[in-house]
Design a protein around this motif. Structure first.
Motif, short mmCIF file in Angstrom:
data_model
loop_
_atom_site.label_atom_id
_atom_site.label_comp_id
_atom_site.label_asym_id
_atom_site.label_seq_id
_atom_site.Cartn_x
_atom_site.Cartn_y
_atom_site.Cartn_z
N LYS A 692 32.89 41.35 39.18
CA LYS A 692 33.68 40.14 39.34
C LYS A 692 35.00 40.47 40.03
O LYS A 692 35.39 39.83 40.99
CB LYS A 692 33.94 39.52 37.97
N ILE A 696 36.58 38.99 43.50
CA ILE A 696 37.89 38.34 43.62
C ILE A 696 38.73 39.03 44.67
O ILE A 696 39.31 38.39 45.56
CB ILE A 696 38.64 38.37 42.27
N VAL A 699 37.66 38.15 48.11
CA VAL A 699 38.09 36.81 48.49
C VAL A 699 39.57 36.81 48.81
O VAL A 699 40.02 36.13 49.73
CB VAL A 699 37.76 35.82 47.36
N ASN A 778 28.11 40.29 48.65
CA ASN A 778 28.74 39.00 48.94
C ASN A 778 29.46 38.48 47.71
O ASN A 778 28.86 38.32 46.66
CB ASN A 778 27.65 38.02 49.37
N PRO A 779 30.76 38.24 47.81
CA PRO A 779 31.52 37.80 46.63
C PRO A 779 30.98 36.48 46.06
O PRO A 779 31.14 36.22 44.89
CB PRO A 779 32.94 37.66 47.14
N VAL A 780 30.36 35.69 46.92
CA VAL A 780 29.83 34.40 46.43
C VAL A 780 28.88 34.63 45.27
O VAL A 780 28.87 33.89 44.29
CB VAL A 780 29.11 33.66 47.57
N SER A 782 28.79 37.13 43.07
CA SER A 782 29.38 37.58 41.82
C SER A 782 30.33 36.55 41.23
O SER A 782 30.68 36.61 40.06
CB SER A 782 30.10 38.92 42.02
N LEU A 783 30.75 35.58 42.05
CA LEU A 783 31.73 34.62 41.55
C LEU A 783 31.13 33.25 41.22
O LEU A 783 31.83 32.34 40.83
CB LEU A 783 32.85 34.43 42.59
N ARG A 784 29.81 33.15 41.40
CA ARG A 784 29.17 31.87 41.14
C ARG A 784 29.42 31.42 39.70
O ARG A 784 29.30 32.19 38.77
CB ARG A 784 27.67 32.03 41.37
N ASP A 785 29.79 30.17 39.55
CA ASP A 785 30.03 29.65 38.20
C ASP A 785 28.87 28.79 37.75
O ASP A 785 28.70 27.69 38.24
CB ASP A 785 31.29 28.78 38.19
#
Lengths: 786, 219
Positions: A692, A696, A699, A778-780, A782-785
């Motif tokens: 995570k 961050i 991003v 891809n940070p997307v 790991s950051l998906r909520d």
């Protein structure tokens, strides 16, 4: 993947301990099973000359007789007086007797010997032997050599001709059934002449002595009487040369490791091996713990669910132990072929008759114990963590991301420990490699390339009485051969030793120094530099000698020029220095430069080694060797032709060092490998936990290299810490090892810095796969909520 | 300011393509405040990610401030977006190991600002959002609303032109949600373009414009 890493690591650890256990068990099993072993001693001599102490377990011959006649506290007296015969002829009833070459391990002794050393008697009895001088007791193996197919009972009473004398077989004993310092294979009474010898000042490894004392107290009186006699006989002569000597007793129980005795094993080496094996097992276990702990978060969900379904903690723990146990068993299965491979590789490093002694039972027991030990050691911590998993927490959180299990400090500590050990090995490897290179490339004071050495036949059966100069002269005819010389090789154990003295105004100087017998081409062939005077000629054999620079300096000459024509005495022989040569390394570079005397000789017995300088062009060597073989065949038709390159011979001198260094090299590779496996595990875990954060940071604008740096930094710090801790330890160990060399490299800072950089680099690359993968993701994701 | 033309994004499943974004044509002017609404799985978050270039479309054109973003080199594109975009997440995504102050400072470090400049900017933000007293606390010590305020402060640290917010109030109670929305309105008045994804009609109403999405398309 983790299971594979675990099994590999453990297999290496098990394999190493397996081999080490075999060796250690073998070495420690020596000399067991003697009745009242604690009263048995080997007698050795300890002498002092100019402050230097030497121990030697070869003794003056008459000591045995003296002890027998004068010391009543000796319960048993077992001399080991080696006997040599040029020819041995078993007298057979069936066919004509054919002489055989003389064998080793023929021991002259007293009947007491057989009470001290328990043998299984296949025929005859220790009570009835050695009543007459010409009797022999054979081991089973020698019986089969002399009389193939004969049973021990049938062999009784047969005769064997040793040299000129006929001996009767009066007993047959089983081959040695256990590891022992008593290695004789044929036994006979000590010849009368030898027994009555009274030369107290002559020592030889052919005359050794074991005694069994009546009790502990007898030790003191034994030494007192024996040493008094020694002093009475040799004291005066010793005082003259400013030296002294005494007898000492070496207990049988620790004889195999006694450094005062020839051919014994250095117990420190065994401790070193045990240490290495222990470290490898420990490293493998640490790995297992690290990797297993790293997996706990991933398994947490499964475990949590199992707990909600009512699985007991106890059962959970048990099944985890079983899992570890199975992995250890798989590792053991892999260790088996690995061990065979290793033993092949290190064959020459292992004790020669290791394979002969069956110790499969203790080894089996050991392996079982080892596996149980490893599985318990490795499973305790992960099992503890598993038990701590809180069901509610586990089921609430998705993935492994947020969970942290166990103290990271503990695991970091283990990584530091692993790399500390690895780094000690890395530094040791580098420095040992440099030292051995240094030894092999150092100028020894003579030329060693393109020289072929041959041992001329000396056994009666092979060699007619041929003058060695004959082959030498024949070889002159070939253009591919630049020259040849006879005499004791430089840098070899083959030399004599003698006392030489000079008489001057200030008094008499006497030095014991090695001497080599050579011919007139020797100095030229080996490129030995003459500092003053001339080379010796064969006509000098009565008086003229060459001496090395160190030799003349020790004898008190100021310069090589001054030494020319100098008179030197050897006993009552008067010699003259005709030339002085530059110092050369006589033995090998572990030892200091020694003084050296070169003696001209024409005696066939002295000139057994032929050295041949081949052409400078290696392409002509083949032809050169072919010529040598042709001449050899013509002169020595019965002897097999074999040769050795001289530089190979020199390499052999360092064989034990080279082998030791290959053990260290291998250990280094293994420890680095295992440590890196551990690092992979830990990095995998922490990157998973930081996914995570990585997202961050990306991003927020971090670059890939920024992330890799962030992830690697913490671990590189740990590795750096290990290196800092390891360096002084490695320095100390290497320093100790180098102490045994007279010629050594200077240890300097870069020998520590370069290995350190290497290790850091290896660690970095090990981690880079995981960290680059994490940084590129891809940070997307790991950051998906959700 | 932002212009999307015939934008497609899909995942291949064997020979079939499953579309997440289908023929998106959209234009957003500077100073706008757009709310994207739609049921779960309608592609609104994906659209936001594509606008923020956290995700790439498979087909189509994307112009940002007149430049063709998809034709740019990655490095240049990253620089462009780093300079002009700020991101706010539903679950705040603060770094747990860093304090409030350090969290806000992080993007500035990546912009290679000097430590004096960073200090000035962060102090200003702390002041503006009334969280000076909390600057040394860790995220776990704050309430959700406070964490989101820190998240917004962090997003604004680089003084972006566009603020992208993916369900910024999704984890907050309604009172905290209102506060955040009012903050957005204020920011918008100050000139920041805001694009937010939301489930809530009430929050969507804060925007000037509402885009309804269904099955990857804008209705």
């Amino acid at each position: 993947m983790f299971t594979g890493l675990n099994i590999l690591g453990l297999a290496i650890g098990i394999c190493a301990s397996w081999i080490v256990f075999r060796v250690v068990f073998y070495e420690f099993s020596f000399d067991k099973g003697h009745p009242e072993a604690e009263q048995i001693y080997k007698v050795y001599n300890r002498s002092q000359h100019a402050g230097e102490f030497r121990s030697f377990d070869g003794l003056p011959v008459p000591i045995a007789k003296y002890i027998q006649e004068n010391i009543t506290d000796v319960a048993q007296l077992a001399p080991i007086f080696y006997q040599y015969f040029g020819e041995i002829t078993p007298i057979s009833k069936e066919k004509e007797a054919t002489p055989m070459d003389g064998q080793g391990a023929i021991v002259g002794t007293l009947p007491d010997y057989f009470e001290m050393v328990p043998y299984t008697w296949l025929a005859g009895s220790p009570k009835t032997i050695f009543k007459t001088p010409f009797e022999v007791v054979l081991t089973e193996s020698r019986l089969q050599l002399y009389f193939p197919g004969l049973s021990p009972q049938e062999a009784m009473g047969r005769t064997i001709k040793y040299g000129k004398d006929l001996y009767t077989v009066v007993g047959v004993i089983a081959n040695l059934e256990r590891t022992s310092s008593f290695i004789g294979k044929e036994f006979m009474p000590i010849p009368e002449k030898e027994w009555n010898n009274d030369r107290w000042n002559s020592y030889s490894s052919n005359h050794q002595l074991y005694v069994k004392l009546r009790d502990e107290k007898a030790k003191e009186s034994f030494l007192k009487i024996a040493n008094q006699k020694l002093f009475d006989m040799n004291g005066e002569e010793n005082a003259q040369y400013n030296s002294s000597e005494e007898f000492q007793l070496a207990p049988l129980s620790t004889l195999h490791f006694n450094k005062n005795i020839m051919g014994t094993v250095d117990i420190r080496l065994l401790y070193g091996l045990i240490g290495i094996a222990l470290f490898l097992v420990l490293l493998a276990s640490i790995n297992y713990i690290n990797l297993a702990t790293a997996q706990v978060p991933y398994r947490a969900k499964e475990i949590g669910i199992r707990k909600t379904l009512g699985e007991q903690n106890k059962h959970l723990t048990w099944s985890f132990f079983m899992e570890t146990w199975v992995i250890c068993l798989l590792a053991l299965a892999l260790a088996w072929p690995l061990r065979l491979l290793m033993e092949q590789f290190f064959n020459s490093y292992l004790p020669e008759d290791l394979q002969q002694f069956d110790n499969s039972f203790p080894i089996g027991l050991f392996l079982l114990g080892l596996i149980v030990f490893i599985s318990v050691l490795s499973a305790i911590y992960p099992a503890y963590l598993i038990n701590r998993i809180q069901v509610a927490e586990v089921l609430k959180i998705k993935g492994a991301v947020k969970m942290s299990f166990g103290s990271l400090i503990f695991r970091k500590g283990m990584i530091v420990f692993q790399f500390l050990i690895a780094q000690v090995f890395v530094i040791a490897t580098v420095i040992m490699g440099l030292q051995l290179d240094f030894l092999l490339s150092k100028d020894p004071g003579f030329k060693k390339d393109a020289i072929l050495t041959l041992t001329l036949p000396y056994k009666k059966s092979e060699a007619p009485d041929v003058d060695p100069f004959l082959i030498k002269n024949k070889l002159q005819a070939y253009k591919e051969i630049k020259g040849s010389a006879l005499g004791h090789l430089p840098m070899s154990d083959i030399h004599f030793g003698n006392n030489y003295s000079t008489q001057s105004d200030t008094g008499k100087v006497e030095i014991n120094m090695p001497l080599k017998e050579i011919d007139d081409s020797y100095v030229d062939l080996f490129g030995i530099k003459i500092l003053a005077g001339r080379n010796i000629a064969l006509s000098d054999t009565s008086r003229g000698i060459l001496m090395s620079r160190l030799a003349i300096e020790k004898l008190g000459f100021k310069s090589p020029e001054q030494a020319i024509g100098g008179q030197v005495f050897n006993g009552d022989k008067n010699l003259e220095i005709v030339g002085v040569v530059e110092d050369l390394n006589n033995k090998y570079l572990r030892s200091k430069l020694e003084p050296l005397v070169l003696f001209p000789s024409i005696d066939r017995r002295d000139l057994r080694t032929l050295s041949i300088r081949l052409s400078d062009n290696p392409k002509e060597w083949q032809a050169g060797i072919a010529h040598v073989e042709k001449e050899w065949k013509a002169l020595y038709p019965k002897a097999t032709f074999s040769y050795e390159f001289y530089d190979e011979h020199i390499k052999h001198l360092y064989e034990s060092d080279l082998r030791f260094s290959s053990v260290i090299n291998l250990s280094t590779a293994i420890t680095i490998l295992i440590s890196c496996l551990g690092l992979i595990g830990l990095v995998t875990l922490t990157t998973a936990q930081r996914t995570k954060e990585i997202g961050i940071r990306k991003v927020l604008g971090s670059t890939v290299s920024g992330i890799v740096g962030l992830l690697s930094k913490d671990y590189l710090k740990l590795v750096l810490l290990s290196i800092v801790l390891a360096s002084p330890i490695a320095w100390w160990a290497v320093h100790k090892w180098l102490e045994s060399f007279a010629f050594k490299i200077d240890v300097s800072w870069w020998m520590f810095v370069i290995p350190a950089l290497l290790t850091l680099l290896v660690a970095f690359f090990t981690m880079s796969y995981q960290s680059v993968k994490a940084a590129r993701s891809n940070p997307v994701d790991s950051l998906r909520d959700e | 300011m932002i212009k999307l033309e015939q934008l497609f994004k899909w995942y291949s499943q064997g020979n079939n393509r499953s579309f997440v974004l289908k023929d998106i044509n959209l234009s957003i002017e500077a100073g706008d405040f757009v709310s994207i609404m739609g049921p779960s799985g309608s592609g609104k978050s994906t659209l936001l990610n594509v606008i923020g270039m956290l995700d790439e479309p498979n087909e189509g054109k994307y112009y940002f401030m007149g430049e063709d973003v998809l034709a740019m080199k990655t490095k240049k594109r990253n620089q462009l977006f780093q300079a002009h975009m700020g991101y706010v997440f539903q679950s705040y995504h603060l770094i747990d190991e860093l304090t409030v102050y350090e969290n806000i400072e992080t993007p500035l470090i990546y912009k290679n600002l000097s430590s004096a400049d960073r200090k000035a900017i962060v102090s200003d933000l702390l002041d503006r959002f009334h969280i000076v007293g909390k600057k040394d606390l860790f995220p776990a010590q704050l309430s959700g609303g406070q964490q989101q305020i820190v998240g917004i402060a962090r997003a604004l640290a680089g003084s972006p032109k566009v603020l992208l917010a993916d369900e910024p109030t999704g984890n907050l109670n309604s009172k905290q949600g209102e506060e955040i929305m009012e903050l957005f309105t204020q920011l918008n008045k100050d000139g920041v373009t805001i694009i937010q994804v939301t489930h809530s009609e009430k929050n969507a109403a804060y925007g000037h414009r509402i885009l309804e999405m269904l099955d990857g398309q804008i209705k």
